[in-house]
Design an enzyme around this catalytic site. Structure first.
Site, PDB file in Angstrom:
ATOM      1  N   GLU A 195       0.848  -1.205   0.000  1.00 33.60           N
ATOM      2  CA  GLU A 195       0.000   0.000   0.000  1.00 33.60           C
ATOM      3  C   GLU A 195       0.878   1.248   0.000  1.00 33.60           C
ATOM      4  O   GLU A 195       1.896   1.296   0.679  1.00 33.60           O
ATOM      5  CB  GLU A 195      -0.838  -0.011   1.290  1.00 33.60           C
ATOM      6  CG  GLU A 195      -1.885   1.081   1.381  1.00 33.60           C
ATOM      7  CD  GLU A 195      -2.471   1.166   2.790  1.00 33.60           C
ATOM      8  OE1 GLU A 195      -1.775   0.797   3.756  1.00 33.60           O
ATOM      9  OE2 GLU A 195      -3.615   1.614   2.903  1.00 33.60           O
ATOM     10  N   HIS A 254       2.563   4.493   0.936  1.00 35.54           N
ATOM     11  CA  HIS A 254       2.869   5.138   2.217  1.00 35.54           C
ATOM     12  C   HIS A 254       3.630   6.427   1.961  1.00 35.54           C
ATOM     13  O   HIS A 254       4.654   6.699   2.599  1.00 35.54           O
ATOM     14  CB  HIS A 254       3.676   4.197   3.114  1.00 35.54           C
ATOM     15  CG  HIS A 254       2.829   3.254   3.907  1.00 35.54           C
ATOM     16  ND1 HIS A 254       2.207   2.166   3.345  1.00 35.54           N
ATOM     17  CD2 HIS A 254       2.462   3.229   5.219  1.00 35.54           C
ATOM     18  CE1 HIS A 254       1.523   1.515   4.267  1.00 35.54           C
ATOM     19  NE2 HIS A 254       1.655   2.132   5.407  1.00 35.54           N
ATOM     20  N   ASP A 282       3.637  -1.841   5.784  1.00 39.18           N
ATOM     21  CA  ASP A 282       2.786  -2.517   6.772  1.00 39.18           C
ATOM     22  C   ASP A 282       3.265  -3.935   7.074  1.00 39.18           C
ATOM     23  O   ASP A 282       3.252  -4.370   8.227  1.00 39.18           O
ATOM     24  CB  ASP A 282       1.334  -2.558   6.282  1.00 39.18           C
ATOM     25  CG  ASP A 282       0.664  -1.195   6.361  1.00 39.18           C
ATOM     26  OD1 ASP A 282       1.234  -0.272   6.968  1.00 39.18           O
ATOM     27  OD2 ASP A 282      -0.437  -1.063   5.805  1.00 39.18           O
ATOM     28  N   HIS A 332      -2.039  -3.249   9.218  1.00 41.35           N
ATOM     29  CA  HIS A 332      -2.805  -2.528   8.188  1.00 41.35           C
ATOM     30  C   HIS A 332      -4.224  -2.379   8.705  1.00 41.35           C
ATOM     31  O   HIS A 332      -4.966  -3.368   8.819  1.00 41.35           O
ATOM     32  CB  HIS A 332      -2.753  -3.332   6.887  1.00 41.35           C
ATOM     33  CG  HIS A 332      -3.555  -2.781   5.754  1.00 41.35           C
ATOM     34  ND1 HIS A 332      -3.333  -1.546   5.209  1.00 41.35           N
ATOM     35  CD2 HIS A 332      -4.575  -3.323   5.042  1.00 41.35           C
ATOM     36  CE1 HIS A 332      -4.176  -1.344   4.205  1.00 41.35           C
ATOM     37  NE2 HIS A 332      -4.950  -2.413   4.095  1.00 41.35           N
ATOM     38  N   GLU A 390      -7.058  -1.530   7.654  1.00 39.92           N
ATOM     39  CA  GLU A 390      -8.197  -2.043   6.893  1.00 39.92           C
ATOM     40  C   GLU A 390      -8.360  -3.561   7.009  1.00 39.92           C
ATOM     41  O   GLU A 390      -9.377  -4.113   6.605  1.00 39.92           O
ATOM     42  CB  GLU A 390      -8.036  -1.681   5.408  1.00 39.92           C
ATOM     43  CG  GLU A 390      -8.279  -0.223   5.078  1.00 39.92           C
ATOM     44  CD  GLU A 390      -7.042   0.662   5.206  1.00 39.92           C
ATOM     45  OE1 GLU A 390      -6.084   0.278   5.915  1.00 39.92           O
ATOM     46  OE2 GLU A 390      -7.035   1.749   4.593  1.00 39.92           O
ATOM     47  N   HIS A 449      -1.366   7.546   8.975  1.00 36.65           N
ATOM     48  CA  HIS A 449      -0.945   6.703   7.863  1.00 36.65           C
ATOM     49  C   HIS A 449       0.269   7.350   7.208  1.00 36.65           C
ATOM     50  O   HIS A 449       0.177   8.465   6.711  1.00 36.65           O
ATOM     51  CB  HIS A 449      -2.063   6.520   6.841  1.00 36.65           C
ATOM     52  CG  HIS A 449      -1.647   5.636   5.720  1.00 36.65           C
ATOM     53  ND1 HIS A 449      -1.567   4.266   5.842  1.00 36.65           N
ATOM     54  CD2 HIS A 449      -1.234   5.912   4.467  1.00 36.65           C
ATOM     55  CE1 HIS A 449      -1.146   3.749   4.711  1.00 36.65           C
ATOM     56  NE2 HIS A 449      -0.934   4.728   3.860  1.00 36.65           N
ATOM     57  N   GLU A 495       4.408   5.498  11.945  1.00 38.00           N
ATOM     58  CA  GLU A 495       4.977   4.532  11.001  1.00 38.00           C
ATOM     59  C   GLU A 495       6.384   4.945  10.549  1.00 38.00           C
ATOM     60  O   GLU A 495       7.272   4.107  10.400  1.00 38.00           O
ATOM     61  CB  GLU A 495       4.057   4.342   9.790  1.00 38.00           C
ATOM     62  CG  GLU A 495       2.784   3.587  10.159  1.00 38.00           C
ATOM     63  CD  GLU A 495       1.956   3.200   8.944  1.00 38.00           C
ATOM     64  OE1 GLU A 495       1.471   2.065   8.907  1.00 38.00           O
ATOM     65  OE2 GLU A 495       1.778   4.036   8.028  1.00 38.00           O
TER      66      GLU A 495
END
Lengths: 255, 255, 255, 255, 255, 255
Positions: B33, B35, B44, B119, B121, B174, B179
């Protein structure tokens, strides 16, 4: 820093490369499966990834994160799913996983995709995943997909040299000379040569039984001996495979 | 060589440890994904894996190969699935993937399993995968499963110190300070601090729109600024997370 | 009248035989697929059924109605799914079909089941169907299942004699000498020898492309020549196959 | 040799006919289901196939291989799924089977397809399979599909004559006069008139119970007596059915 | 008679309104789930429906029949699925239900659809249902979909006033002050204030365990006290929610 | 307050009744489907619910929330799915919905469950949902399930009296005298007698066509006239149905 690994690139860099270079994207399809006492459980995914990175470096490609779990191991090609540590997916799960990945690469604008399978049992479910994705994408999609098992690129001459007493066939080449030599070439720290078993090659009938007749399989999980494996043999086979895939990719994708 | 990585162990060693030590097995659940321009696509899965290895080393556990693909990125927590490079699974695919993996660990004799989600989601599909596996295994199964999102183990004090101007909430975190700092701690070579964007934090309404209103999301994909990220902050948060998970694991699995 | 065909028996007679004789039940797995201009579309199901009936007569078995539709034809083993007349199932459909059938035979009290596959592309989906059924039936089920591709029972000597210039391998044996000869043996009225094409054998690379490169496949759909096929060769191979399966069945099912 | 059976045609001949003649393709939908002591387990598929061949001969059509397995038998129309020998599919499996077949015929260029159902329990799952295929094919597809249960084409006069004491309704006509007479007409060798049971007609309440109340069903599996069945009655009903379908086909497909 | 309830309109009236007015269609997504001893099992569907009707009256919208069953209750937000009366769907079932409904509204010509979720556990499966429907409808579809959890529209001021001692967070607001007050506002006859339990708020760790640690949850099923609930508070929150949704709808759908 | 509606009971009260009284639980299975200009879209769910509540009151039962969406409307029994407002589920979705609900009621300890279907097209998918749930629950489950279509409980005498010119059959009774009269009995405010159309009864051939021949169906959607409907007729039929179901329930569940 230059990398071929998609998971190490930012999306900005990945997007730039996809749109400017139309790179070949390689998706390694592995498994988590017993490979005898001398090779690690991750052998199939590790080897498929290493080969993909090797080829990608030659053709300016990218390597997506490997599918680390594969279809259920079968006795006659992987020892069987009864081994502790073998961690397998249902067929439908693997089909869906491949279908989703292919669909997403198409959405990114990728037009050249190669699924490099390192686990024999995966191949038909990987095939179906590709078929379903392409049907869904429709006839106007620009994506072309190559699918292969990496060992099929070893030349006959190489096999003749590596197996001076005769090649037992890919069927029995589970955790045996080919995989062990390739691992010695790419990831020697993960090989325990001292633990290679002395089991004679397994001798299977021309049929399968379910539930598995686990007594058909050597307790070590090795279907034919890995004795005689070496990093040199691994380098030679890796050369065949990487050259072969690179050549195939250049031809089919008109690079 | 000692390793916590399941894919680097032979099945013989894995089987011995599972039967003799009843180790905690950690399954990192990641994604591929976007980032932002400064973090890699694999963030992730890479972070979840790094944290799992860190915890596993403390509690004598093992780390299974990460799930490298996750559920579709959503605008308000991951930027949205329209970004090039974000490579997502359908919900049902992720459910099946988790269900199959949990079923297999139970077959191995694993009784202590922890799914570490990196993650946002993923969480409900991971939950459903666990629920389906346990229903299938039946009420006599000995497997117990813990599921968590790693950032939930950051203490309030740490968050207060890391965000002196106030914590914007996990929703906007995010590719932001948490992170980025964790990546600087674990995998600094994969972070491009110089490319951290200056976008102001995204401001989302209390609802979602489909098809996504992509204009809601900063073009960089970063939902709040990663400015101020540091390896030190990462180390502190990683400490909270690893200590917290280790403590949770000891308590719930009676280690 | 004595018959081995389950669909010609009343349930009363079938039930009596299952409970009194524990007969081997054979399930032919075929396809509806192009087989060149000289063989009919039903070749795979027709041959699998004929062989099953032949073996069943020898071992006191029964033959269930064939699965007449199979998995998608692939260029390198069946010519590909683009041919008009080839009528294929999705992988998941075939998996479910086999799973349901196996589950039902178990419910009948059948303990000896043999799935005789006559379509190369079916094998992994048939395997998964069996695996799913057995998992559902649980470890206490008495059913044992054999799965096979019939051509694997041709002896090396027979292949050497049938192919004096060298056996091209099962891969290219689609609508070629083996299938044509077997049809001439069992169902000669359905063979048009006069229409056997003169195409040279197909020459495939060690990978697949999707969408299919249909130009790889001879327009006739025949992958290697069927010239030289004869009823005598068919009889000999049918003998090998039927003897081989009968022997396997007696051994594995302790008849 | 002229045949209406698709599985006996080569793909070349099939393709020629589809493209030149736009023939009606008939797909018989049967079952493997108890039909009392006097009729074989394959009755539904055998009758549907025989009727399809009869009609196809009249309208220049083709008959695809029958679906030999159907949805689970229900007590009030098929005796119930508890009978040994009844071999049934899950609803979703039958739906997928029909969907795949319809999709493939459309790909062939078939524009006129008739699904002839010979097993009462199939009808809604066959319907859903058609609906799903057509949705997938989209609004521009040229395929039109007819679906029918064959007994619905018996005229009222015929039913009045065949059942002078009153027609008990299709619900109880399982393995009874209609099916037995049709079998005597088409496949007399498979009927054992001497074994027709004397059970009185079953008397069902206006609801179903699950698990099935198997005591509601005569032990023979025959829901109303087949006494009085004859080849003559079968011929008359077959005439009605074949004429009716032929007429319907001509009208709806503008032949 | 004027109604906003789709199930009370004839299709003629519904079709007229859809084609002439392009109304917003609201689909309430609820559950059948324990809500303590003082609220009914249907609370989530009843409240979502009541709020939808309230908003629909303001914006000239319509309310479709509620989804009355939802995803499995989880301990930390709904008490857990072990409570008697909680009646839940598998994730895949809920995904399919939403996908089918969205697809159908698109077919009707609806262009403005709002899914109002009243059950926290539903949200990701509802999201996936919408995603799948939109993918199937394709990029040219005119349908736009809003998805929301209704409580997210309570203003901070309202929460501050309703919870003078501090808002415990939506996580613990199951069968607590918000839901109880909203029910007292909309459906007071279904609330038993006298039965509100005195349990202290549940205190959950930052992870989940499977099988559920049911001892984490108060036996009443109430996660934080509903004491202090009132119709007045309900009216105020309902006002926030309805105004907020109405405003969002007007903005996003350009009413 | 006493209620038969499960959604109005707290879980505590529901749990008490289930454990102490073993009540019959009724699950109404409806649809959202055109019912002409004079009946509302929710007719099937509304009627099934009203009848369930009526019966439940007589036998001390409970009524679960209705399934408000059903299988796709078919031209010959519901007018067809092309009508605006008809909002239907795929077969697999309805199967899963029923399977999940039945599984959950079994978990609650419910042993007597009745699915009352008010939408003709639902019946086989509802059946399959029950079959799948019972297979999953296994042979030791105590749950017994009744399934019925409510109109089948109208006595012959009632039908003779209600249709003095002859009963046209349930097939054409869509939005016609039976449903309209039952609605006039239970929910007269939702009926617009003044809008009952004058269309002659539809005349369907003994087959179906896909895509639907929408011209077969009167534009109003009414398959035979509702003229002559009355609350009195509704009361009489409701009496038959409720008495009949009550009697059936007492007999089969040994109340």
């Amino acid at each position: 820093m230059t990398t071929v690994r998609m998971d190490q690139l930012s999306w900005v860099e990945y997007a730039r490369r996809v749109s400017e270079e139309s790179p070949v994207v390689f998706l390694p399809c592995g498994a988590t499966e017993q490979h005898g006492p001398h090779l690690p459980l991750g052998t199939d995914a590790l080897l498929a990834s290493a080969l993909c990175e090797d080829v990608a470096a030659r053709v300016g490609g990218l390597v997506a994160p490997a599918l680390s779990y594969g279809y259920k191991s079968q006795p006659k090609c992987g020892g069987g799913n009864h081994f502790c540590g073998t961690t397998s997916l249902d067929g439908q799960t693997l089909i869906a996983l491949v279908r989703d990945a292919v669909r997403e690469f198409a959405r990114h604008g990728v037009t050249r995709l190669v699924l490099v399978d390192g686990h024999y049992e995966n191949q038909w479910f990987v095939t179906e995943g590709i078929e379903l994705a392409l049907r869904e994408l429709g006839p106007t999609a620009k994506l072309q997909v190559m699918r292969l098992e990496h060992w099929d690129f070893c030349s006959e001459q190489t096999l003749a040299d590596v197996f001076p007493e005769g090649f037992p066939g890919f069927a029995l080449e589970h955790a045996a000379v080919i995989e062990t030599s390739l691992m010695l070439h790419y990831l020697p720290n993960l090989v325990r040569i001292d633990l290679i078993p002395n089991d004679p090659p397994a001798d299977f009938p021309p049929y399968d039984m379910y539930p598995s007749r686990t007594e058909w399989v050597p307790p070590s999980g090795v279907l034919s001996s890995a004795k005689g494996s070496s990093a040199e043999k691994g380098a030679r086979m890796a050369g065949d495979i990487c050259n072969g895939i690179a050549q195939a990719v250049r031809k089919e994708f008109a690079l």
